[in-house]
Design a protein around this motif. Structure first.
Motif, PDB file in Angstrom:
ATOM      1  N   ALA A  27      51.481  35.439  49.719  1.00 24.44           N
ATOM      2  CA  ALA A  27      52.759  34.969  50.259  1.00 24.44           C
ATOM      3  C   ALA A  27      52.994  33.560  49.747  1.00 24.44           C
ATOM      4  O   ALA A  27      52.211  32.651  50.021  1.00 24.44           O
ATOM      5  CB  ALA A  27      52.729  34.997  51.781  1.00 24.44           C
ATOM      6  N   ARG A  28      54.078  33.376  48.999  1.00 19.26           N
ATOM      7  CA  ARG A  28      54.364  32.083  48.372  1.00 19.26           C
ATOM      8  C   ARG A  28      55.379  31.242  49.142  1.00 19.26           C
ATOM      9  O   ARG A  28      55.642  30.103  48.756  1.00 19.26           O
ATOM     10  CB  ARG A  28      54.884  32.315  46.950  1.00 19.26           C
ATOM     11  N   ALA A  29      55.963  31.802  50.192  1.00 12.31           N
ATOM     12  CA  ALA A  29      56.963  31.086  50.984  1.00 12.31           C
ATOM     13  C   ALA A  29      56.924  31.614  52.412  1.00 12.31           C
ATOM     14  O   ALA A  29      56.351  32.667  52.680  1.00 12.31           O
ATOM     15  CB  ALA A  29      58.354  31.277  50.381  1.00 12.31           C
ATOM     16  N   THR A  33      52.331  31.324  54.371  1.00 20.15           N
ATOM     17  CA  THR A  33      51.997  31.225  52.954  1.00 20.15           C
ATOM     18  C   THR A  33      50.483  31.257  52.761  1.00 20.15           C
ATOM     19  O   THR A  33      49.725  30.779  53.601  1.00 20.15           O
ATOM     20  CB  THR A  33      52.554  29.938  52.310  1.00 20.15           C
ATOM     21  N   THR A  34      50.071  31.850  51.655  1.00 20.44           N
ATOM     22  CA  THR A  34      48.643  31.970  51.345  1.00 20.44           C
ATOM     23  C   THR A  34      48.272  31.158  50.109  1.00 20.44           C
ATOM     24  O   THR A  34      47.161  31.267  49.611  1.00 20.44           O
ATOM     25  CB  THR A  34      48.258  33.444  51.137  1.00 20.44           C
ATOM     26  N   VAL A  35      49.197  30.349  49.617  1.00 25.53           N
ATOM     27  CA  VAL A  35      48.946  29.531  48.432  1.00 25.53           C
ATOM     28  C   VAL A  35      49.528  28.129  48.651  1.00 25.53           C
ATOM     29  O   VAL A  35      50.599  27.987  49.230  1.00 25.53           O
ATOM     30  CB  VAL A  35      49.541  30.197  47.158  1.00 25.53           C
ATOM     31  N   ALA A  36      48.768  27.118  48.224  1.00 24.18           N
ATOM     32  CA  ALA A  36      49.231  25.743  48.372  1.00 24.18           C
ATOM     33  C   ALA A  36      48.833  24.930  47.146  1.00 24.18           C
ATOM     34  O   ALA A  36      47.690  25.007  46.690  1.00 24.18           O
ATOM     35  CB  ALA A  36      48.624  25.107  49.623  1.00 24.18           C
ATOM     36  N   MET A  37      49.787  24.163  46.614  1.00 25.71           N
ATOM     37  CA  MET A  37      49.464  23.264  45.510  1.00 25.71           C
ATOM     38  C   MET A  37      48.643  22.106  46.079  1.00 25.71           C
ATOM     39  O   MET A  37      49.038  21.489  47.065  1.00 25.71           O
ATOM     40  CB  MET A  37      50.725  22.718  44.841  1.00 25.71           C
ATOM     41  N   ILE A  38      47.479  21.853  45.463  1.00 27.44           N
ATOM     42  CA  ILE A  38      46.642  20.754  45.960  1.00 27.44           C
ATOM     43  C   ILE A  38      46.553  19.595  44.977  1.00 27.44           C
ATOM     44  O   ILE A  38      46.132  18.513  45.352  1.00 27.44           O
ATOM     45  CB  ILE A  38      45.236  21.247  46.360  1.00 27.44           C
ATOM     46  N   ALA A  39      46.953  19.810  43.724  1.00 31.05           N
ATOM     47  CA  ALA A  39      46.956  18.721  42.735  1.00 31.05           C
ATOM     48  C   ALA A  39      47.916  19.083  41.611  1.00 31.05           C
ATOM     49  O   ALA A  39      48.093  20.253  41.277  1.00 31.05           O
ATOM     50  CB  ALA A  39      45.565  18.495  42.167  1.00 31.05           C
ATOM     51  N   ILE A  60      44.178  29.077  47.283  1.00 27.69           N
ATOM     52  CA  ILE A  60      44.767  30.309  47.809  1.00 27.69           C
ATOM     53  C   ILE A  60      43.830  30.933  48.835  1.00 27.69           C
ATOM     54  O   ILE A  60      42.625  30.686  48.847  1.00 27.69           O
ATOM     55  CB  ILE A  60      45.097  31.321  46.691  1.00 27.69           C
ATOM     56  N   ASP A  61      44.411  31.740  49.697  1.00 30.61           N
ATOM     57  CA  ASP A  61      43.668  32.551  50.655  1.00 30.61           C
ATOM     58  C   ASP A  61      44.477  33.820  50.877  1.00 30.61           C
ATOM     59  O   ASP A  61      45.044  34.052  51.947  1.00 30.61           O
ATOM     60  CB  ASP A  61      43.424  31.801  51.957  1.00 30.61           C
ATOM     61  N   ASP A  62      44.546  34.631  49.833  1.00 33.57           N
ATOM     62  CA  ASP A  62      45.359  35.837  49.850  1.00 33.57           C
ATOM     63  C   ASP A  62      44.712  36.936  50.691  1.00 33.57           C
ATOM     64  O   ASP A  62      43.504  36.925  50.932  1.00 33.57           O
ATOM     65  CB  ASP A  62      45.589  36.345  48.423  1.00 33.57           C
ATOM     66  N   GLN A  63      45.526  37.885  51.109  1.00 34.01           N
ATOM     67  CA  GLN A  63      45.040  39.016  51.880  1.00 34.01           C
ATOM     68  C   GLN A  63      44.638  40.163  50.959  1.00 34.01           C
ATOM     69  O   GLN A  63      45.263  40.368  49.912  1.00 34.01           O
ATOM     70  CB  GLN A  63      46.124  39.517  52.833  1.00 34.01           C
ATOM     71  N   LEU A  64      43.601  40.893  51.354  1.00 36.75           N
ATOM     72  CA  LEU A  64      43.206  42.121  50.674  1.00 36.75           C
ATOM     73  C   LEU A  64      43.589  43.280  51.583  1.00 36.75           C
ATOM     74  O   LEU A  64      43.206  43.308  52.752  1.00 36.75           O
ATOM     75  CB  LEU A  64      41.704  42.135  50.386  1.00 36.75           C
ATOM     76  N   PRO A  79      39.923  33.909  49.320  1.00 36.40           N
ATOM     77  CA  PRO A  79      40.097  32.474  49.092  1.00 36.40           C
ATOM     78  C   PRO A  79      39.674  32.120  47.670  1.00 36.40           C
ATOM     79  O   PRO A  79      38.803  32.778  47.097  1.00 36.40           O
ATOM     80  CB  PRO A  79      39.172  31.828  50.127  1.00 36.40           C
ATOM     81  N   GLY A  80      40.293  31.097  47.109  1.00 36.09           N
ATOM     82  CA  GLY A  80      39.914  30.701  45.762  1.00 36.09           C
ATOM     83  C   GLY A  80      40.752  29.570  45.227  1.00 36.09           C
ATOM     84  O   GLY A  80      41.502  28.923  45.960  1.00 36.09           O
ATOM     85  N   LEU A  81      40.608  29.353  43.930  1.00 37.50           N
ATOM     86  CA  LEU A  81      41.328  28.298  43.224  1.00 37.50           C
ATOM     87  C   LEU A  81      41.996  28.861  41.987  1.00 37.50           C
ATOM     88  O   LEU A  81      41.429  29.725  41.307  1.00 37.50           O
ATOM     89  CB  LEU A  81      40.372  27.188  42.791  1.00 37.50           C
ATOM     90  N   VAL A  82      43.165  28.343  41.697  1.00 35.51           N
ATOM     91  CA  VAL A  82      43.901  28.677  40.487  1.00 35.51           C
ATOM     92  C   VAL A  82      44.191  27.353  39.781  1.00 35.51           C
ATOM     93  O   VAL A  82      44.759  26.443  40.386  1.00 35.51           O
ATOM     94  CB  VAL A  82      45.223  29.406  40.811  1.00 35.51           C
ATOM     95  N   VAL A  83      43.779  27.241  38.521  1.00 32.85           N
ATOM     96  CA  VAL A  83      44.010  26.024  37.743  1.00 32.85           C
ATOM     97  C   VAL A  83      44.770  26.409  36.484  1.00 32.85           C
ATOM     98  O   VAL A  83      44.362  27.323  35.765  1.00 32.85           O
ATOM     99  CB  VAL A  83      42.677  25.337  37.365  1.00 32.85           C
ATOM    100  N   LEU A  84      45.859  25.726  36.219  1.00 33.55           N
ATOM    101  CA  LEU A  84      46.626  25.964  34.997  1.00 33.55           C
ATOM    102  C   LEU A  84      46.062  25.081  33.899  1.00 33.55           C
ATOM    103  O   LEU A  84      45.998  23.860  34.052  1.00 33.55           O
ATOM    104  CB  LEU A  84      48.102  25.697  35.226  1.00 33.55           C
ATOM    105  N   ILE A  85      45.634  25.706  32.806  1.00 30.40           N
ATOM    106  CA  ILE A  85      44.955  24.989  31.723  1.00 30.40           C
ATOM    107  C   ILE A  85      45.574  25.350  30.379  1.00 30.40           C
ATOM    108  O   ILE A  85      46.228  26.369  30.238  1.00 30.40           O
ATOM    109  CB  ILE A  85      43.443  25.310  31.704  1.00 30.40           C
ATOM    110  N   ALA A  86      45.335  24.512  29.408  1.00 28.22           N
ATOM    111  CA  ALA A  86      45.759  24.781  28.037  1.00 28.22           C
ATOM    112  C   ALA A  86      44.857  23.989  27.108  1.00 28.22           C
ATOM    113  O   ALA A  86      44.301  22.960  27.489  1.00 28.22           O
ATOM    114  CB  ALA A  86      47.217  24.383  27.815  1.00 28.22           C
ATOM    115  N   GLY A  87      44.720  24.484  25.917  1.00 29.07           N
ATOM    116  CA  GLY A  87      43.963  23.766  24.902  1.00 29.07           C
ATOM    117  C   GLY A  87      44.883  23.473  23.737  1.00 29.07           C
ATOM    118  O   GLY A  87      46.054  23.834  23.744  1.00 29.07           O
TER     119      GLY A  87
END
Length: 172
Positions: A27-29, A33-39, A60-64, A79-87
């Protein structure tokens, strides 16, 4: 002095293959909500003109759930972390860590840890199973995550997980 003991014998009967199928609900809104921007990076250049710039970190702390329906049986959380990365010269990717924890049924109290990097444009992700606990002790394998539906307020993803894990003494 640190002492170490190793044991190299493996009984194939101590290994177990498990296939799981379930859905992740994010849930993004709204109020739940199960996701929050932390940085968020202060880099001014946005890779690929994405609405989610490089260096952004989400908790995140999404439901299964058993199915894609919002009222299908709740079987755990992720629960977990999502990081947007690029090289250099690579597209924006998502580094995803999730602990798929089960709260009902025969896997209650057990979890599977997944960690992988995939391009943000992929609607199907292959995630590496890097461990587990409880009945999934020493798990290795893979998970296919396929976006079932997505909009600005919600994501539903189908997961098919194949793991090899140690039975453990508690299952004998």
């Amino acid at each position: 002095m640190l002492q170490s003991h190793s044991h190299s014998q493996h009984d194939p009967q101590d290994l177990k293959f498990t296939n799981l199928h379930f859905f992740l609900h994010e849930a993004r809104a709204g109020n739940n909500t199960t996701v929050a921007m932390i940085a968020r990076s202060n880099v001014t250049v946005d890779v690929d003109n994405s609405s989610m710039p490089y260096g952004t970190v989400y908790a995140i702390d999404d439901q299964l759930r058993v199915g894609p329906e919002l009222d299908s049986e709740l079987i755990g959380n992720a629960p977990g972390l999502v990081v947007l990365i690029a090289g250099r010269n690579t597209p924006l990717s998502v580094l995803l860590y999730l602990d798929l924890g089960f709260t009902t049924g025969k896997f209650n109290g057990s979890s599977i840890s997944v960690l992988s990097r995939n391009p943000t444009t992929d609607m199907q992700l292959e995630l590496s199973v890097v461990g587990g606990r409880g009945k999934f002790r020493m798990a290795k394998g893979f998970a296919h995550l396929k976006v079932y539906s997505e909009n600005a307020t919600a994501l539903i993803a189908e997961l098919n997980v194949t793991i090899i894990h140690y039975r453990g003494r508690s299952e004998f």
